[in-house]
Design an enzyme around this catalytic site. Structure first.
Site, PDB file in Angstrom:
ATOM      1  N   HIS A  30       2.859  85.875  86.349  1.00 21.77           N
ATOM      2  CA  HIS A  30       3.036  87.132  85.586  1.00 21.77           C
ATOM      3  C   HIS A  30       1.833  88.051  85.870  1.00 21.77           C
ATOM      4  O   HIS A  30       1.007  88.299  84.989  1.00 21.77           O
ATOM      5  CB  HIS A  30       3.138  86.793  84.090  1.00 21.77           C
ATOM      6  N   ARG A  44      -0.621  97.127  79.190  1.00 19.09           N
ATOM      7  CA  ARG A  44       0.462  96.911  80.163  1.00 19.09           C
ATOM      8  C   ARG A  44       0.870  98.254  80.741  1.00 19.09           C
ATOM      9  O   ARG A  44       1.074  98.405  81.935  1.00 19.09           O
ATOM     10  CB  ARG A  44       1.672  96.242  79.486  1.00 19.09           C
TER      11      ARG A  44
END
Ligand code: CP
Ligand code: NVA
Length: 309
Positions: free
Chosen positions: A135, A295
């Protein structure tokens, strides 16, 4: 050559640092602006980015969608099951077709092989939005968050408590690329992928394994955990994993063994009370919502890097 963002072990440290510098600049430049307002430099104007999800998502989906809009581009969210891809069409054909319609592709999928195949056949950049094995977008946001709060992460002691999973693998890659010290603390049955550990060793950034969580966390600058059961893990494993992972729950007593100014991170979604207690999640060490926000900023940096903008 098409610049894909597949995993942190495939990208040089200097490039990763440059992405995060850019991300921090973009974040600072939009302080106080409405979320939907475009950036000063809407460099994605006229471009479309496909966002393919074969697993659920809140953060990845919303942060990519909003980030692409802020950069002036058009996001196109596609559920894997609604695509022919989810009904037997070859990934290689999907890659070639999408490359005729869009300027970049982000995919959240199961096996890394699917991501690799997409990237091998796409003529536009492909970004890894999580596989069973890694990830990387998450860890870019995590490094950005650490550095925002505490300065360079190089030389810091990072401790992972729990399952040696996909998010951990990307932490291993990041430890080598950003030069921090990484300790894994979890049961032997949920040890990290030996190939990833061997890679770290060869890179001169060996991961320390310490079974005793209290000893592992002593003197840590950053403590990280994640859900005990990942999206690709079978539900049947739930009870067994819970029994094995209970000693690795991050609670206030465990956090107290870290440095007084240590940070706590969790990529979310969390199962509060399982891998970490509310007291920690909402406590003074926790930066989980900054992590979630970053993010957005980190991925804008990644998109610009992929597209050379
Ligand atoms: N951390 C993360 O990737 O969250 P989502 O599953 O909500 O995208
Ligand atoms: N390890 C988790 C991360 C979710 C963002 C999973 O793969 O489900």
């Amino acid at each position: 050559m098409t610049r894909h963002f597949l995993d942190l072990d495939r990208i040089e440290a200097g490039e990763l640092h440059a992405i995060l510098r850019r991300s921090a600049e973009m974040k600072a430049a939009r302080q106080g602006r409405p979320r939907g307002a475009p950036d000063d430099d809407p460099c994605l104007a006229g471009r479309v980015v496909a966002l393919i999800f074969e697993k659920p998502s809140t953060r990845t989906r919303v942060s990519f969608e909003v980030g692409i809009r802020q950069l002036g581009g058009e996001p196109l969210v596609l559920a894997g099951r609604d695509l022919q891809l989810g009904h037997g069409e070859a990934i290689s054909d999907t890659a070639r077709v999408l490359s005729r319609y869009v300027d970049a592709i982000m995919i959240r999928t199961f096996e890394r092989a699917a991501l690799e195949e997409l990237a091998a056949h796409a003529t536009v950049p492909v970004i890894n939005g999580l596989t069973n094995q890694s990830h990387p977008c998450q860890i870019m946001a995590d490094v950005m968050t650490y550095q925002e709060h505490r300065g360079p992460i190089a030389g810091r002691k990072v401790v992972w408590a729990g399952d040696g999973n996909n998010v951990f693998n990307s932490f291993v890659h990041a430890a080598a690329r950003f030069g921090f010290d990484l300790t894994f603390s979890g049961p032997e049955t949920l040890d990290p992928d030996p190939a990833v550990l061997a890679w770290a060793e060869a890179e001169g950034a060996p991961v320390r394994i310490e079974r005793d969580p209290a000893r592992a966390v002593a003197g840590a600058d950053l403590v990280v955990t994640d859900a005990w059961l990942s999206m690709h893990d079978p539900q049947e494993a739930r009870e067994r994993r819970h029994n094995q992972l209970q000693p690795y729950r991050v609670d206030a007593a465990l956090m107290a063994r870290a440095k007084p100014d240590a940070l706590f991170m969790h990529c979310l979604p969390a199962h509060r009370g399982e891998e970490a207690t509310d007291e920690v999640m909402d406590g003074p060490h926790s930066v989980i919502f900054d992590e979630a926000e970053n993010r957005l900023h980190a991925q804008k940096g990644i998109l610009r890097w992929c597209l050379g903008l």
